[in-house]
Design an enzyme around this catalytic site. Structure first.
Site, PDB file in Angstrom:
ATOM      1  N   HIS A  82       9.677  -7.124   4.395  1.00  0.00           N
ATOM      2  CA  HIS A  82       9.054  -5.858   4.786  1.00  0.00           C
ATOM      3  C   HIS A  82       7.822  -6.180   5.632  1.00  0.00           C
ATOM      4  CE1 HIS A  82       8.761  -1.480   3.884  1.00  0.00           C
ATOM      5  NE2 HIS A  82       7.492  -1.657   4.200  1.00  0.00           N
ATOM      6  N   ARG A 168      -0.874  10.953   2.741  1.00  0.00           N
ATOM      7  CA  ARG A 168      -1.908  10.033   3.262  1.00  0.00           C
ATOM      8  C   ARG A 168      -1.993  10.107   4.776  1.00  0.00           C
ATOM      9  NH1 ARG A 168       0.500   4.754   1.477  1.00  0.00           N
ATOM     10  NH2 ARG A 168      -1.107   3.839   2.773  1.00  0.00           N
ATOM     11  N   SER A 183       2.426   1.227  -2.148  1.00  0.00           N
ATOM     12  CA  SER A 183       3.504   1.862  -1.388  1.00  0.00           C
ATOM     13  C   SER A 183       4.618   0.854  -1.101  1.00  0.00           C
ATOM     14  CB  SER A 183       2.923   2.425  -0.081  1.00  0.00           C
ATOM     15  OG  SER A 183       3.921   2.703   0.850  1.00  0.00           O
ATOM     16  N   LYS A 187       8.469   0.301  -3.363  1.00  0.00           N
ATOM     17  CA  LYS A 187       9.780   0.415  -2.715  1.00  0.00           C
ATOM     18  C   LYS A 187      10.602  -0.862  -2.915  1.00  0.00           C
ATOM     19  CE  LYS A 187       7.855   1.702   1.116  1.00  0.00           C
ATOM     20  NZ  LYS A 187       7.127   2.426   2.125  1.00  0.00           N
TER      21      LYS A 187
HETATM   22  N1  URA Z   1       4.173   0.576   5.161  1.00  0.00           N
HETATM   23  C1  URA Z   1       4.495   1.178   3.993  1.00  0.00           C
HETATM   24  O1  URA Z   1       5.647   1.157   3.549  1.00  0.00           O
HETATM   25  N2  URA Z   1       3.503   1.812   3.328  1.00  0.00           N
HETATM   26  C2  URA Z   1       2.241   1.864   3.756  1.00  0.00           C
HETATM   27  O2  URA Z   1       1.407   2.427   3.089  1.00  0.00           O
HETATM   28  C3  URA Z   1       1.928   1.238   4.980  1.00  0.00           C
HETATM   29  C4  URA Z   1       2.921   0.585   5.664  1.00  0.00           C
END
Ligand code: URA
Length: 434
Positions: A82, A168, A183, A187
C-alpha cells in the site's frame, strides 16, 4: 458512555480508553453519531494526537467495523502493498505483476483517487472491460488460478475508514499520523494481509512533507503491525517531483505497460525494485534483497512480467488488445505542448501543483461524486536535473476541456523551476524501516 464526554476528553488532551474508541467507531459506522460530532472528535485527534495504544485501538476498531476477509486458505502467504499516496504513482500496476511473475501471491484491493493523489482502481478501470468490482469468491478464484487479482475495496471492508476518510477530506484533517496509520492498517488487517510492505511517501506531493513525519508515520504502522502479528516493512520514498513522466489514468497505464516492456524510468525503477524485493522476501521467495532486484529485472527482460500483466487484465475481463497496442487507448481531444520559457537546469517540478493541475484537467476528483476523465492528464518530457533550452518541449497537457488549456499551461510553467545551477539528483528511496 456518551460521545460528548469522549469529545471533551480528547479536546482536553486526555487519553481515550479502548472502550471509548470502540463506542465512537461503532456509533459513527451505524449512523448513531452525527458527522458534526465525529468531525469535532477527528479535529481534536488531529490537533492533540494519539498515543501508540490509542492508535492501535482505533485501528482495530476500524478493521472490525465490517467484514474481515480470511485468506488463510489460499496456498501461500499473502503479502500486501500500500502507498500513502502520491502524484504519478503507478507503482502497483508495475510492481504487482512483476512479483506475481516470480511466484508471490498477490491479492490486492486498491482505492480510488481523491484530490491531487491518484488511485489504482481508477487507473485499472481505464482499461476497457477491466472489472474491479468482482465479488470475494471470484477474487479468491482468480488468485488461485493465476496468482494475482487486483480489485476495488469491497463495500463492507473497514466501512468506518470509508466514512472517516471522506469526513477527514472535507474538514482538512487528512495529514495526521494516527489517522493515516489507522486508516491504512485497518484496511490491510481487514483485507486479510498476512505481511505488509508500505510505500511511505515524503515530500511536496505527499501527505508527509518532511522525513521526520514520514519516519514517525512508518514507525507507528510498524508498531501496529507487530501488535496484530502482521510483519510490516516501510520503504520511505521521495515525492517532491511526480514519479515517472505521466500523471493521469490512461497515461499512467500506458507508462506502466511501457515499463513492463522494458522502457524503464529511473525513479520508478528504484521504487519498484525496493518495494518488490521486500515483498519477495516476506513471501519467502528470496532472502537476498539484491538478488531479488536482479530477478525482477530479469522478468522484465524475458517478458514474464508483461505476460503476467496480460494474464491479469484478461482474467479480470479487460481487453488485452489495448495492452498489446497502447495506441488503441482513447486520447484526449486536445494534446497541447508546453514549452520552456527559460534555458537552464530543471531544479524543481512541484508534485503537489502538477497533481492539482492534472486533477483540474479532469484526471482526478474534487469531490467523491465527480467522474474521472480517463484520458486527461500531463506527460512530462523532462525530470529534475535535466537541462532544457528556452522554447524546448517540457510537457504535454491532455484534456477534453479547451477552456482549461491556457491556464493549465501557465500553472505548469509556474510549477517548474529552471535555474543556472544543476542541483544534485535525490535518491527516490530514502530508507527502509522494519
Ligand atoms: N491513504 C489511506 O488509505 N488513508 C489515509 O488516511 C491516507 C492515505
Amino acid at each position: 458512555m456518551n460521545i460528548l464526554e469522549i469529545i471533551e476528553k480528547k479536546r482536553d488532551k486526555n487519553k481515550l480508553e479502548k472502550e471509548e474508541i470502540s463506542f465512537f467507531i461503532k456509533g459513527y459506522t451505524q449512523g448513531k453519531i452525527t458527522d458534526y460530532q465525529a468531525a469535532s472528535l477527528v479535529m481534536a485527534i488531529y490537533l492533540n494526537g494519539m498515543t501508540e495504544d490509542e492508535t492501535a485501538n482505533l485501528t482495530l476498531a476500524m478493521s472490525e467495523s465490517g467484514e474481515m476477509l480470511d485468506l488463510s486458505n489460499i496456498r501461500d502467504i499473502i503479502v500486501d502493498k500500500h502507498s500513502t499516496g502520491g502524484v504519478g504513482d503507478k507503482v502497483s500496476l508495475i510492481l504487482l505483476p512483476i512479483v506475481a511473475s516470480l511466484g508471490v501471491t498477490v491479492a490486492k484491493m486498491s482505492g480510488r483517487g481523491l484530490g491531487f493523489t491518484g488511485g489504482t482502481v481508477d487507473k485499472l478501470e481505464s482499461i476497457p472491460g477491466y472489472k474491479t468490482n468482482i465479488d470475494i469468491p471470484q477474487f479468491i478464484d482468480n488468485i488461485e488460478k493465476i496468482g494475482i487479482s487486483m480489485i476495488s475495496q469491497t463495500m463492507n471492508l473497514a466501512p468506518a475508514d470509508k466514512k472517516l476518510y471522506a469526513l477527514r477530506d472535507s474538514i482538512a484533517c487528512v495529514e495526521s499520523i494516527p489517522l493515516i496509520a489507522s486508516s491504512i492498517m485497518s484496511k490491510k488487517i481487514a483485507s486479510g494481509a498476512q505481511k505488509i510492505v508500505l510505500d511511505v511517501t515524503c515530500g511536496k506531493g505527499a501527505f508527509m512533507k518532511n522525513i521526520e513525519d514520514a519516519r514517525n508515520l512508518a514507525n507507528e504502522m510498524i508498531t501496529i503491525g507487530k501488535m496484530v502479528n502482521r510483519e510490516t516493512i516501510c520503504v520511505l520514498t521521495s515525492m517532491d517531483e511526480p514519479l515517472g513522466h505521466a500523471v493521469g489514468n490512461t497515461l499512467e497505464v500506458i507508462e506502466a505497460i511501457q515499463f513492463l516492456k522494458g522502457k524503464i524510468t529511473e525513479d520508478v525503477k528504484e521504487v519498484v525494485l525496493e518495494l518488490g524485493s521486500y515483498m519477495i522476501k516476506l513471501a519467502g521467495k528470496g532472502e537476498n534483497i539484491e538478488e531479488n532486484k536482479q530477478k525482477m529485472l530479469e522478468n522484465i527482460s524475458n517478458g514474464n512480467a508483461f505476460n503476467k500483466f496480460l494474464e491479469l487484465v484478461k482474467n479480470q475481463g479487460g481487453d488485452i488488445s489495448y495492452i498489446e497496442d497502447t495506441e488503441k487507448f482513447e486520447k484526449a481531444s486536445y494534446i497541447e505542448p508546453v514549452y520552456s520559457i527559460k534555458s537552464g537546469y530543471i531544479q524543481e517540478i512541484n508534485a503537489l501543483n502538477v497533481g492539482k493541475i492534472a486533477c483540474n484537467l479532469g484526471a482526478g476528483r474534487i469531490t467523491k461524486e465527480d467522474n474521472i476523465d480517463a484520458s486527461a492528464g500531463i506527460v512530462l518530457q523532462k525530470k529534475v536535473t535535466d537541462f532544457i533550452e528556452k522554447g524546448e518541449l517540457i510537457a504535454y497537457i491532455h484534456t477534453n476541456d479547451k477552456e482549461k488549456i491556457q491556464k493549465s499551461k501557465k500553472q505548469l510553467i509556474d510549477s517548474i523551476k529552471v535555474g543556472e545551477e544543476k542541483i544534485e539528483k535525490k535518491q527516490s528511496v530514502i530508507e527502509v524501516l522494519m
